[in-house]
Design an enzyme around this catalytic site. Sequence first.
Site, mmCIF file in Angstrom:
data_model
loop_
_atom_site.group_PDB
_atom_site.id
_atom_site.type_symbol
_atom_site.label_atom_id
_atom_site.label_comp_id
_atom_site.label_asym_id
_atom_site.label_seq_id
_atom_site.Cartn_x
_atom_site.Cartn_y
_atom_site.Cartn_z
ATOM 1 N N SER A 18 2.769 -2.057 4.993
ATOM 2 C CA SER A 18 2.786 -2.613 3.633
ATOM 3 C C SER A 18 4.086 -2.265 2.926
ATOM 4 C CB SER A 18 1.603 -2.069 2.828
ATOM 5 O OG SER A 18 0.375 -2.481 3.377
ATOM 6 N N ARG A 47 5.124 2.119 -4.504
ATOM 7 C CA ARG A 47 3.706 2.488 -4.411
ATOM 8 C C ARG A 47 2.880 1.741 -5.460
ATOM 9 N NH1 ARG A 47 0.769 6.057 -1.465
ATOM 10 N NH2 ARG A 47 2.669 6.841 -0.483
ATOM 11 N N HIS A 50 2.401 -1.665 -4.125
ATOM 12 C CA HIS A 50 1.411 -1.565 -3.055
ATOM 13 C C HIS A 50 -0.003 -1.514 -3.617
ATOM 14 C CE1 HIS A 50 -0.892 0.982 -0.043
ATOM 15 N NE2 HIS A 50 -0.576 -0.088 0.656
#
Length: 220
Positions: A18, A47, A50
Site C-alpha cells: 500500500s 500513513r 493509507h
Amino acid sequence: MRGGMIRDVAPEDIERLSFAMIEEEFFDQTGLHPESFDRHTFRIIRRVIHASGDFSFARSLVFHERAIPAGIAAIRQGRAIVIDVSMGAAGINRGLVERFGGRVICRIGDPGIAEEARRNGQTRSETALRRTMADDPGIITVGNAPTALLTVMKMVERRQLRPELVVGVPVGFVNAAEAKALLRQQDYPFITNTGRTGGSSIAVAIVNALLHIAEIREEN
C-alpha cells in the site's frame, strides 16, 4: 463476481504494498513530489493517506514547525498519549507506546463521565479530556469532537495541561473546521488539517506514524 483484478497478497505484505502504491501515485494524485516534504512529514502524510484512501490530506495536513520533534520527544520520554474516544485508543500501537514506557489513555468510558457530561451540558469527550490533568499527557489527540479540541486549547491556555504536542483533526460540520483553524493559530506544537474532514482514523494514523518514527530513531 465482477470488478478489478484481485491481487494475491500475503497479509504481512499489505501495508508495504500500500505504501509503495501511494508513493507511485502521489504526484499524479496531488501534483506534489514526495521529495518536497522532509522524510518524517512524508511518513505521516503517507500513513494518513493509507488510513483514509484520500490523497487530499497531502495538502490539507498542517504541521507546526516543532510538531514532529516534540511528538517524538514525548514518546521517547514515556509520556502518556491521551485520545478522545475508545475507537481511537484501540487503534494506537500500544506495543510501541509501552516499549517507550508510555501508556494510552482514554477516559470516555470512566465511571460517571456520562452523568457528569449531562449535568454540565458537555459532550462525553469534552468531559473525559477534563479528567486528564492528573495524567500529565505528552500527546493529546482529538479525532472526534470539536468541543473536545476547544476544551484542550482552553486548558493549555490556562496551563492546566502542558502537552508536548496536540493532534487535533476532529471531523464534522459544526465547529470542526473552526476549531482546527483556531488550533493553527497557536504557538505550541500541533498537527491538524483544514476543513471538515478528519476523524479518529486520521488521528490514530498520525500518532502511529510518530511512534514508528520514534522507533526508527531509537534503532539508529
